[in-house]
Each structure stands twice: as C-alpha cells, then as structure tokens.
Design an enzyme around this catalytic site. Structure first.
Site: not given
Ligand code: F6P
Length: 366
Positions: A78, A119, A144, A284, A290, A292-293
């Site tokens: 943001k 990104g 991604d 199901r 998140h 994944q990150r």
């Molecule tokens: O761009 C990476 C990403 O992980 C996308 O796959 C996903 O839509 C987005 O970020 C989610 O972002 P935020 O953390 O703002 O929810």
C-alpha cells in the site's frame, strides 16, 4: 571521507529469501570501503514518513538473517509513491503523486543508489522512478514466479515445497475417506505453484488461470476415478483460476491504497460447481493462503536470493541503473526493468511441462 550511501527496500508481499538478498547486498558492500547501506522501513514509506524510518544495514543488523522468512525491513503493498493513498479526517481517500517529493528526500539523505527488492508492481514503480532520474536497480521477488525476464524468482520453490508438503497431508484424508480434496494455492495470474505442486504431489486435477476449466470435464475426471474403484481425487487449484467464461473469485479490498483484488475462496466456488454439476462424492476444501509465503526459505531460494543480493551490489558499483538482477539459463545476469515488466511469465499450455502433466493423467479441466 563521507561514504557513498546505498538505500535498500523491500516492497509488495513478503517472500522467503528477502532477508538473504539484504544480507548478500551488505556482505558485498562490506568489500567496498567507500559504501554504506541503509534500509527504508516498509518500502518507500520509511523515506516518505516524518519522522523518517530508516535502519542501518551492516554486519550487526544482518547477521544470520538469510535463514529467516519475511523481511527485517518490513514491507507493504500500500505504498506506491506515484499513487499514494492519503486518508482524510472524514475517512475518504485522496490519491497523490509523491514521487517528486520521494526523489527529493532520497537526494537529501545523500543516497547515491537505490535497490528495490520486489515483484511486478514494485518494479513498475522502479521503472517510473528511473525515468524520473533515480539511480535504481531491481531485484525480482514473488512466490508466484510470474515475473518474466528471469527463469525463477526466489521464494517460488519454497512455496512449492510448502504446498507439496500440505498436499501430501491431504492425500491421506482423500484416500481414507474416498473424498475429493480441493487445495487452493496462491497464483494470481500464473499457475506455477499449482502446476509444480500437482506434479510433485500427484494430483488428478490441476486448475490454473491460464487454462479456464469446463466443470463437466472436471466431473467426468472425478467419475472416471471413482469408477476405477480407486475412489478418491486430489485437486490443486490456483487462486486465480476460473471456469470458462466465468469470473475470478475475490473481493475488492477496503484497505486504503491496496490496489489488487483480494483473491480467495475459489476452492469453495469449485466445490459448489462440482455439486451442481452432479458430483456425488464428499468434498472438502483447504485454502492454503499465507503459509505458502511464511517461514524459512529452502536452500535453493537462499542461494538464489544471496546471488541476487551480491549481483545487485555489483550492478550499483557498475552503475547499471534501470536494470534488474535476473537468473537465466543457469546464470545470474541482468535485464532492463522495462523489459522485465513488459510481460508476465505465464504457464504456456503448449509447454512440455503441461503436456507431460497430461501424459501423467493430470486433467486441466479443458
Ligand atoms: O503476489 C504474491 C501473492 O502471494 C499472490 O499470490 C496473492 O494473491 C497475493 O500475494 C496476496 O497478497 P496479500 O498478502 O496482500 O494478501
């Protein structure tokens, strides 16, 4: 003699490996006696805010951080200085271009060069600031893997590993209960995480944004599996996947300055579509989100991120401004940011990887 100052920032969503890039930059800069590195907290917001939020980046502040997920510099999606959201007392939002003010403030700090780790959105900002005269270099980041001009972004493989580990756990329930298990993974425009997870995990169905699905084909695949007597199906679906002619599943965010549509819940949409189309099996849904990150980057991502950090510092020394570090054909190189943002790196449905998946019996619902 005063040292030359390098400003480093992380923008957009967090991603495993960001800290390894920061540490790589600092370690390489340490070999140059005339450079010091400073971080802007929360992308460019650290420079724009009053008082400014900056952090010295040196051996002390970056020791051992390559192992940690997230970013010690914090991040935001943001904080676009060209379209900065300013909340007014009555709660409404004004959008202002603060790029000139930003460049002025960066100059006042005595900064010679900037490294923007981010990104697609962040590199679009880098390009605009470069065109306005800022000495800026990009480092590509995103789980991604949708940035073109680099074969891989760091963080992607960690995300695939997490998604595959999670997928393996869902297979157990699918098998035991004769269920259809749907796992939703990230992948806004590109289905790379879904595709890699489908192959690594052994999915029966993989649904990605690049190949809109026909729900009847998906039901057919499920029914075929049940008729075979095996009676369970594992589906991996990217958050940006959609049925043929249908919309993506998401909501506009009410967070000020958040530009993206918040994608989530396509797993539940698919589940309803399957039931309506006559799928009788129990279903199901799991939305991985998140996780994944999060957490520790795997070794590959730490290495790639470290190489990008060292490369970015060398690009600063060589004054290769307006360019982005990149990994191509097993080599660390660089490309112009303009080229990097000119196209997305999407899954090609005619690629060997997709053909091989079909050869393995994976349905894309088309
Ligand atoms: O761009 C990476 C990403 O992980 C996308 O796959 C996903 O839509 C987005 O970020 C989610 O972002 P935020 O953390 O703002 O929810």
């Amino acid at each position: 003699m005063a040292k030359k100052k390098l400003l480093v920032l992380t923008g957009g969503g967090d991603c495993p490996g960001l800290n390894a890039v920061i540490r790589g930059i600092v370690k390489r800069a340490n070999n140059e006696s005339d450079w010091e590195v400073v971080g802007s907290i929360e992308a460019f917001n650290g420079v724009l805010s009053s008082p400014q939020r900056l952090m010295p980046l040196n051996n002390e502040t970056t020791a051992g951080i390559h192992v940690k997920g997230g970013t010690i510099l914090k991040t935001t999606n943001k904080g676009n200085p060209l379209e900065f959201a300013i909340e007014k007392p009555d709660g409404t939002i004004d959008i202002a271009d603060r790029s000139d003010e930003l460049i002025e403030k960066i100059k006042k700090l005595g900064v010679e060069a900037v490294v923007n780790i981010g990104g697609d959105g962040s590199q679009r900002i880098s390009q605009k600031l470069f065109e306005k005269g800022l000495n800026i270099i990009g480092v590509p980041k995103t789980i991604d893997n949708d940035l073109s001009a680099t074969d891989f972004t760091f963080g992607f493989r960690t995300a695939v590993q997490i998604a595959t580990d999670s997928f393996d756990k869902l297979v157990t329930t699918a098998e035991s209960h004769h269920r259809v298990m749907i796992m939703e993974v990230m992948g806004r425009d590109a289905g790379w995480i879904a595709l890699h997870t489908a192959i690594a995990g052994g999915a029966e169905v993989c649904l990605i944004p690049e190949i809109p699905y026909d729900i009847d084909k998906v039901v057919q695949k499920i029914n075929d599996r049940y008729e075979d007597g095996r009676g369970f199906v594992n589906i991996v679906i990217a958050e940006g996947a959609k049925s043929k002619g249908g919309p993506v599943t998401g909501q506009k965010s009410d967070e000020a300055g958040y530009e993206n549509l918040r994608l989530r819940g396509v797993a539940f949409v698919l589940s309803e579509q399957l039931k309506k189309a006559g799928c009788k099996a129990d279903i199901r849904e799991t939305v991985l989100g998140h996780v994944q990150r999060g957490g520790t980057p795997i070794a590959f991502d730490r290495i790639l991120a470290t190489m990008f950090g060292v490369k970015a510092m060398e690009m600063v020394l060589n004054k290769e401004f307006g360019r982005m570090a990149s990994y191509r054909n097993n080599k660390i190189t660089s490309v112009s940011i303009k080229e990097a943002i000119s196209a997305y790196n999407l899954v090609d449905k005619n690629s060997f990887m997709v053909q091989a998946s079909r050869g393995m019996g994976i349905s894309f619902g088309d």
